[in-house]
Scaffold this motif. Structure first.
Motif, PDB file in Angstrom:
ATOM      1  N   VAL A  44      -5.354  83.403 140.553  1.00 44.56           N
ATOM      2  CA  VAL A  44      -4.831  84.564 139.824  1.00 44.56           C
ATOM      3  C   VAL A  44      -3.436  84.284 139.279  1.00 44.56           C
ATOM      4  O   VAL A  44      -3.055  84.811 138.218  1.00 44.56           O
ATOM      5  CB  VAL A  44      -4.839  85.843 140.689  1.00 44.56           C
ATOM      6  N   LEU A  45      -2.672  83.447 139.977  1.00 44.31           N
ATOM      7  CA  LEU A  45      -1.343  83.089 139.482  1.00 44.31           C
ATOM      8  C   LEU A  45      -1.443  82.319 138.164  1.00 44.31           C
ATOM      9  O   LEU A  45      -0.774  82.664 137.172  1.00 44.31           O
ATOM     10  CB  LEU A  45      -0.604  82.249 140.526  1.00 44.31           C
ATOM     11  N   LEU A  46      -2.283  81.282 138.129  1.00 44.96           N
ATOM     12  CA  LEU A  46      -2.439  80.498 136.901  1.00 44.96           C
ATOM     13  C   LEU A  46      -3.004  81.353 135.767  1.00 44.96           C
ATOM     14  O   LEU A  46      -2.537  81.284 134.621  1.00 44.96           O
ATOM     15  CB  LEU A  46      -3.365  79.305 137.154  1.00 44.96           C
ATOM     16  N   ALA A  47      -4.019  82.156 136.071  1.00 47.87           N
ATOM     17  CA  ALA A  47      -4.636  82.995 135.037  1.00 47.87           C
ATOM     18  C   ALA A  47      -3.626  83.967 134.446  1.00 47.87           C
ATOM     19  O   ALA A  47      -3.565  84.164 133.228  1.00 47.87           O
ATOM     20  CB  ALA A  47      -5.831  83.754 135.618  1.00 47.87           C
ATOM     21  N   SER A  48      -2.810  84.574 135.299  1.00 48.30           N
ATOM     22  CA  SER A  48      -1.842  85.557 134.809  1.00 48.30           C
ATOM     23  C   SER A  48      -0.779  84.905 133.933  1.00 48.30           C
ATOM     24  O   SER A  48      -0.317  85.505 132.946  1.00 48.30           O
ATOM     25  CB  SER A  48      -1.180  86.285 135.984  1.00 48.30           C
ATOM     26  N   LEU A  49      -0.391  83.663 134.246  1.00 50.21           N
ATOM     27  CA  LEU A  49       0.616  82.976 133.429  1.00 50.21           C
ATOM     28  C   LEU A  49       0.063  82.632 132.047  1.00 50.21           C
ATOM     29  O   LEU A  49       0.758  82.796 131.031  1.00 50.21           O
ATOM     30  CB  LEU A  49       1.097  81.711 134.148  1.00 50.21           C
ATOM     31  N   TRP A  50      -1.172  82.147 131.966  1.00 50.20           N
ATOM     32  CA  TRP A  50      -1.776  81.863 130.663  1.00 50.20           C
ATOM     33  C   TRP A  50      -1.974  83.137 129.867  1.00 50.20           C
ATOM     34  O   TRP A  50      -1.760  83.162 128.636  1.00 50.20           O
ATOM     35  CB  TRP A  50      -3.108  81.138 130.838  1.00 50.20           C
ATOM     36  N   LEU A  51      -2.373  84.229 130.530  1.00 48.17           N
ATOM     37  CA  LEU A  51      -2.545  85.500 129.826  1.00 48.17           C
ATOM     38  C   LEU A  51      -1.209  86.012 129.295  1.00 48.17           C
ATOM     39  O   LEU A  51      -1.138  86.559 128.187  1.00 48.17           O
ATOM     40  CB  LEU A  51      -3.178  86.544 130.752  1.00 48.17           C
ATOM     41  N   ALA A  52      -0.146  85.835 130.094  1.00 48.57           N
ATOM     42  CA  ALA A  52       1.173  86.244 129.626  1.00 48.57           C
ATOM     43  C   ALA A  52       1.577  85.457 128.389  1.00 48.57           C
ATOM     44  O   ALA A  52       2.173  86.002 127.450  1.00 48.57           O
ATOM     45  CB  ALA A  52       2.204  86.059 130.737  1.00 48.57           C
ATOM     46  N   LEU A  53       1.247  84.168 128.369  1.00 48.07           N
ATOM     47  CA  LEU A  53       1.556  83.348 127.194  1.00 48.07           C
ATOM     48  C   LEU A  53       0.754  83.819 125.984  1.00 48.07           C
ATOM     49  O   LEU A  53       1.241  83.790 124.847  1.00 48.07           O
ATOM     50  CB  LEU A  53       1.261  81.871 127.489  1.00 48.07           C
ATOM     51  N   SER A  54      -0.483  84.277 126.217  1.00 53.29           N
ATOM     52  CA  SER A  54      -1.294  84.780 125.097  1.00 53.29           C
ATOM     53  C   SER A  54      -0.710  86.056 124.508  1.00 53.29           C
ATOM     54  O   SER A  54      -1.022  86.415 123.364  1.00 53.29           O
ATOM     55  CB  SER A  54      -2.736  85.047 125.561  1.00 53.29           C
ATOM     56  N   ALA A  55       0.130  86.747 125.277  1.00 49.93           N
ATOM     57  CA  ALA A  55       0.730  87.994 124.797  1.00 49.93           C
ATOM     58  C   ALA A  55       2.000  87.757 123.987  1.00 49.93           C
ATOM     59  O   ALA A  55       2.540  88.691 123.390  1.00 49.93           O
ATOM     60  CB  ALA A  55       1.041  88.913 125.983  1.00 49.93           C
ATOM     61  N   VAL A  56       2.484  86.509 123.951  1.00 51.60           N
ATOM     62  CA  VAL A  56       3.693  86.186 123.191  1.00 51.60           C
ATOM     63  C   VAL A  56       3.337  86.057 121.712  1.00 51.60           C
ATOM     64  O   VAL A  56       2.261  85.568 121.360  1.00 51.60           O
ATOM     65  CB  VAL A  56       4.316  84.869 123.713  1.00 51.60           C
ATOM     66  N   SER A  57       4.241  86.491 120.831  1.00 50.50           N
ATOM     67  CA  SER A  57       4.007  86.381 119.393  1.00 50.50           C
ATOM     68  C   SER A  57       3.811  84.923 118.991  1.00 50.50           C
ATOM     69  O   SER A  57       4.475  84.030 119.527  1.00 50.50           O
ATOM     70  CB  SER A  57       5.192  86.959 118.617  1.00 50.50           C
ATOM     71  N   THR A  58       2.926  84.698 118.028  1.00 47.26           N
ATOM     72  CA  THR A  58       2.593  83.314 117.670  1.00 47.26           C
ATOM     73  C   THR A  58       3.683  82.624 116.868  1.00 47.26           C
ATOM     74  O   THR A  58       3.575  81.426 116.604  1.00 47.26           O
ATOM     75  CB  THR A  58       1.271  83.261 116.871  1.00 47.26           C
ATOM     76  N   ASP A  59       4.726  83.358 116.462  1.00 48.83           N
ATOM     77  CA  ASP A  59       5.844  82.681 115.797  1.00 48.83           C
ATOM     78  C   ASP A  59       6.935  82.282 116.774  1.00 48.83           C
ATOM     79  O   ASP A  59       7.974  81.742 116.367  1.00 48.83           O
ATOM     80  CB  ASP A  59       6.429  83.561 114.683  1.00 48.83           C
ATOM     81  N   HIS A  60       6.711  82.505 118.078  1.00 51.46           N
ATOM     82  CA  HIS A  60       7.675  82.060 119.091  1.00 51.46           C
ATOM     83  C   HIS A  60       7.701  80.533 119.144  1.00 51.46           C
ATOM     84  O   HIS A  60       6.670  79.878 118.982  1.00 51.46           O
ATOM     85  CB  HIS A  60       7.286  82.621 120.461  1.00 51.46           C
ATOM     86  N   ARG A  61       8.874  79.981 119.379  1.00 54.04           N
ATOM     87  CA  ARG A  61       9.039  78.519 119.338  1.00 54.04           C
ATOM     88  C   ARG A  61       8.096  77.812 120.303  1.00 54.04           C
ATOM     89  O   ARG A  61       7.481  76.792 119.955  1.00 54.04           O
ATOM     90  CB  ARG A  61      10.485  78.155 119.676  1.00 54.04           C
TER      91      ARG A  61
END
Length: 450
Positions: free
Chosen positions: A79-96
């Motif tokens: 659940v830790l790994l899944a939540s981190l990838w999901l959080a990254l999916s929530a970041v705007s795609t123009d983020h560096r």
């Protein structure tokens, strides 16, 4: 209530997690073909959840190991790994960070799959070493749980806001899925092994993945059969790809845009077709052709933010109204960067009104500062606008429109794009005529309906 069933736990969890991992891999391939980095990150999230949970089942005491700490450790780790990838999916795609990862997205799924496979092999060979990871000890388990909950809360907030704004099925599915992961995390840290609640969190995690997959299919594959959708998705013909770009959610955006501006009926599709052919003439790669198709069909989506009184005004716009209109590329950019569009598509949406001499909008880019795909889209956009009827004028002929575009070479348009457009229209006049004819037919239908 206690249900001590080690053999059942080993068989059911291992098989289900393995099948779920296979589904996550398939989603990852689809995300790559869709050129949607958010779908790619979601795939990695649920691949992590399924893959590590496979190890949770595999390490059931009495099979490959007698270590009672390993299953609980892998449950928390999944659940830790899944939540981190999901959080990254929530970041705007123009983020560096997202842009940097997206530039190597073709390696993302194979690399992460290799990491999970190596972790599994190491677990089988050295279970006592893996058991030394202190995720079941205080304060580490609370730290891991805290990170998981914080990442899930961030993801929930971002996707809930996006869903209220756009109403896409996948956004809603992620909100539900994250809620299930939060519930499972609570049971992982507070539950007792073999009690009914302990069994329940297994079901919650499986449900979290199924909800996400259901949302993904509803958003991208609800038109026609699933097999026919996949056939279109994996074709190499860029014009077939244009149809794949128009997923149900994208079609909804196009229809909403064209409903606000009656004179742009079919405009998005025609611009995408023109831009595709011009891109082919200029030798773009298949991947960039897909990008210009996907960016082209939603290039004017920012007009949803423009008041109807300004958008459909028959007379001349005031300076204030012109400034409002000139913000529509930024509005479209802001909307689509939350939906997983990559940099090339975003460039088409934001920069298709820039001019070669630097007098365009919204960023006053000049010359080769303007992304190539946006320069191509600019020629396609203006040609279609000139050859389509508007509230203030009738459609121009092909010759009249070409005279304006050629005259704008080096001022409004990139000279190499104009030269390629001249070659294309001379060599494939039939194609240009077909698209123009479709525009006239669509206008007649709209008039008849009115």
């Amino acid at each position: 209530m206690t249900m001590r069933m080690p053999h059942g736990h080993f068989v059911v969890v291992t098989i289900v997690a393995g099948l779920a991992a296979a589904v996550a891999i398939a989603v990852g391939f689809a995300g790559h073909r869709l050129r949607n980095i958010k779908v790619g990150f979601m795939s990695l999230a649920y691949l992590s959840l399924a893959g590590v949970f496979f190890l949770h089942g595999l390490t059931t005491p009495g099979f490959i190991t007698h270590d009672y700490e390993l299953p609980a450790m892998f449950a928390q780790f999944s659940v830790l790994l899944a939540s981190l990838w999901l959080a990254l999916s929530a970041v705007s795609t123009d983020h560096r960070l997202v842009r940097a990862i997206a530039g190597r997205r073709q390696w993302l799924l194979p690399f992460w799959l290799l990491v999970l496979l190596l972790t599994g092999l190491y677990t089988v060979q050295m279970p006592h070493r893996i058991g030394m990871v202190p995720l079941e000890d205080n304060p580490y388990k609370w730290l891991a749980a805290g990170i998981t909950l914080a990442a899930c809360a961030w993801t929930f907030y971002r996707y809930w806001r996006s869903y209220l704004h756009a109403g896409f099925p996948l956004q809603r599915a992620v909100v539900y899925s994250v809620s299930l992961i939060i519930s499972a995390q609570y049971i992982i840290v507070e539950g007792t092994t073999w009690r009914l609640s302990w069994w329940l969190y297994h079901l919650l995690l499986l449900s979290a993945m199924l909800v996400m997959v259901a949302g993904l299919f509803k958003q991208y594959f609800s038109q026609g059969s699933f097999s026919s959708s996949l056939r279109v998705l994996f074709q190499s013909d860029p014009r077939a790809w244009l149809e794949a770009c128009k997923t149900p959610s994208v079609r909804a955006l196009i229809m909403a845009t064209e409903a606000k501006d009656e004179y742009t009926a079919g405009h998005n599709n025609r611009v995408a077709l023109y831009a595709l052919r011009l891109g082919e003439e200029m030798g773009l790669s298949k991947d960039r052709l897909r990008a210009i198709a996907q960016g082209g069909v939603v290039h004017d989506v920012g007009k949803l933010k423009v008041p109807d009184t300004i958008l459909n005004k028959a007379g001349k716009l005031t300076p204030e109204e012109r400034r409002v209109i000139e913000q529509h590329p930024v509005s479209g950019y802001d909307m689509c960067k939350q939906l997983g569009f990559l940099g090339d598509e975003l460039a088409v949406i934001r920069s298709h009104h820039e001019k070669w001499d630097g007098t365009g909008y919204p960023d006053r880019l000049r010359g080769e500062e303007i992304p190539l795909l946006a320069r191509i889209a600019a020629v396609a956009d203006v040609y279609d606008a000139l050859t389509s009827s508007r509230s203030y004028r009738q459609a121009m002929s092909h010759e009249e429109a070409m005279a304006i575009i050629i005259g704008g070479s080096g001022v409004h348009f990139c000279p190499s794009c104009v030269q390629a457009w001249q070659r294309l229209t001379a060599a494939d006049a039939e194609f240009i005529g077909e698209i123009a004819a479709s525009s006239r037919s669509l206008r007649l239908v709209h008039k008849a309906v009115q």
